[in-house]
Design a protein around this motif. Structure first.
Motif, PDB file in Angstrom:
ATOM      1  N   UNK A  55       0.684  -1.290  -0.061  1.00  0.00           N
ATOM      2  CA  UNK A  55      -0.003  -0.152   0.030  1.00  0.00           C
ATOM      3  C   UNK A  55       1.044   1.404   0.233  1.00  0.00           C
ATOM      4  N   UNK A  56       0.208   2.586  -0.216  1.00  0.00           N
ATOM      5  CA  UNK A  56       1.131   3.512  -0.272  1.00  0.00           C
ATOM      6  C   UNK A  56       1.914   3.894   0.976  1.00  0.00           C
ATOM      7  N   UNK A  57       1.250   3.276   2.186  1.00  0.00           N
ATOM      8  CA  UNK A  57       1.720   3.635   3.657  1.00  0.00           C
ATOM      9  C   UNK A  57       3.139   2.577   3.811  1.00  0.00           C
ATOM     10  N   UNK A  58       3.529   1.821   2.652  1.00  0.00           N
ATOM     11  CA  UNK A  58       4.612   0.916   2.893  1.00  0.00           C
ATOM     12  C   UNK A  58       5.747   1.527   2.101  1.00  0.00           C
ATOM     13  N   UNK A  59       5.647   2.684   1.403  1.00  0.00           N
ATOM     14  CA  UNK A  59       6.792   3.411   0.740  1.00  0.00           C
ATOM     15  C   UNK A  59       7.815   3.651   1.742  1.00  0.00           C
ATOM     16  N   UNK A 102       8.356  13.290  -3.148  1.00  0.00           N
ATOM     17  CA  UNK A 102       7.333  13.071  -3.853  1.00  0.00           C
ATOM     18  C   UNK A 102       6.365  12.029  -3.689  1.00  0.00           C
ATOM     19  N   UNK A 103       6.841  10.868  -3.687  1.00  0.00           N
ATOM     20  CA  UNK A 103       6.090   9.689  -3.480  1.00  0.00           C
ATOM     21  C   UNK A 103       5.559   9.763  -2.114  1.00  0.00           C
ATOM     22  N   UNK A 104       6.182  10.218  -1.071  1.00  0.00           N
ATOM     23  CA  UNK A 104       5.359  10.453   0.283  1.00  0.00           C
ATOM     24  C   UNK A 104       4.811  11.656   0.580  1.00  0.00           C
ATOM     25  N   UNK A 105       4.632  12.430  -0.463  1.00  0.00           N
ATOM     26  CA  UNK A 105       3.826  13.512  -0.380  1.00  0.00           C
ATOM     27  C   UNK A 105       4.526  14.561   0.350  1.00  0.00           C
ATOM     28  N   UNK A 106       5.747  14.649   0.722  1.00  0.00           N
ATOM     29  CA  UNK A 106       6.499  15.793   1.503  1.00  0.00           C
ATOM     30  C   UNK A 106       7.121  16.759   0.649  1.00  0.00           C
ATOM     31  N   UNK A 107       7.164  17.991   1.095  1.00  0.00           N
ATOM     32  CA  UNK A 107       7.675  19.142   0.376  1.00  0.00           C
ATOM     33  C   UNK A 107       9.010  19.429   0.837  1.00  0.00           C
TER      34      UNK A 107
END
Length: 107
Positions: A55-59, A102-107
């Motif tokens: 899932x996206x939480x496994x990045x 970018x994948x984790x949504x952080x800037x």
């Protein structure tokens, strides 16, 4: 079980690191490989799990990627040897760090 959508990248699950990529053989499909270091090189091995198990939480987190880089001297995201002093200090190269953020949504 609902299907989850993950994008190509590096993931962790059950203490293992996995790489998800676009399939070269099947358009629109993703492939998954388990990453391991053998004799100082990053090896891509068959995965015991399926892409659907992620899932996206496994990045992979920045901390996990950096720990891998510090331990092996290899970038967890691209598999290249870390040679630039700044990349060695961070445990990850600048391009991979930007992609990971970018994948984790952080800037």
């Amino acid at each position: 079980m609902p299907t989850t959508t993950v994008e190509p990248g590096v993931y962790t699950k059950n203490g293992q690191i996995y790489e998800v990529k676009q399939s070269r053989r099947f358009a629109g499909s993703l492939t998954i490989k388990r990453l391991e270091v053998s004799r100082g090189k990053l090896r891509r091995r068959p995965s015991p799990i399926r892409v659907e198990d992620l899932s996206s939480s496994d990045v992979i987190s920045e901390e996990q990627a950096a720990a891998f880089g510090h331990k092996h001297g290899i970038c967890a995201c691209c598999g290249r040897a870390l040679s630039d002093p700044e990349s060695v200090a961070k445990g990850i190269g600048p391009v991979c760090l930007a992609n990971l953020r970018r994948m984790r949504g952080a800037r």
